[in-house]
Motif scaffolding. Structure first.
Motif: not given
Length: 202
Positions: A36, A119, A152, A156
């Motif tokens: 991430e 997530f 995701w 994002t």
């Protein structure tokens, strides 16, 4: 984070996307990597460097979906003993408490744990291998995996880009404001999903 952005800024857009894809792919296979963080850094870089964020979103989505699928195959072949061995190798990330918690979430949510797991940091690493070890039907796994990975990655990346572009109009050094806002939103989303999963009985 800042060092990662500096390093990525030396690469062409396709190479940045490839790095993001490989890091996220490795994380999704069960290796504790900062997927991430890499994606957020690359999304911020796309704003400051002026290249299309689609490179990053597509690279992140491919890494998530393919990596999870490879993790599923590894888990299917190696079973729970493989996850235990991974826990011994990475006790801070995949130790017995982490594995027990992930199994509890799978027992409660079933295949939806794969979708929501994208997530949540712990499930993002374990979802693929654990689904394989638990013999979740691959068709159901793939649908949840693809849906979670696409939402995701694209959600994002384009949220970070939108925040960065909005901040750029008002702040000279917009990157830190975009980073802070993006991390707050990411942490809030993760906390909400974790709260929802913890409310369900194991």
């Amino acid at each position: 984070m800042h060092d990662l952005v500096d390093w990525l800024s030396t690469l062409p857009p396709l190479a940045v996307a490839a790095v993001v894809m490989l890091i996220i792919g490795g994380e999704s296979m069960g290796i504790p990597l900062p997927g991430e963080i890499a994606m957020v850094s690359a999304a911020l870089l796309s704003v400051s460097a002026g290249f299309s964020p689609w490179y990053i979103a597509v690279g992140a989505a491919v890494g998530a979906i393919v990596g999870d699928s490879i993790g599923y195959a590894i888990g299917r072949r190696g079973g729970r003993p493989l996850l235990i061995r991974l826990g011994r190798r990475f006790p801070r990330h995949l130790g017995p408490p982490h594995l027990a918690r992930a199994e509890s979430v799978f027992a409660t949510w079933g295949v939806w744990a794969v979708f929501f797991g994208r997530f949540v940091a712990l499930l993002r690493i374990l979802a693929g291998p654990l689904a394989g070890a638990l013999h979740v039907p691959y068709g159901k796994f793939l649908v949840a995996n693809a849906a979670g990975g696409l939402l995701w990655a694209f959600g994002t990346v384009f949220l970070i880009v939108w925040i960065g572009e909005a901040a750029e109009r008002y702040l000279q050094d917009f990157a830190w404001a975009a980073l802070l806002s993006g991390l707050i939103i990411t942490l809030a989303t993760t906390a909400w999903i974790r709260h929802r999963t913890e409310r369900e009985p194991a």
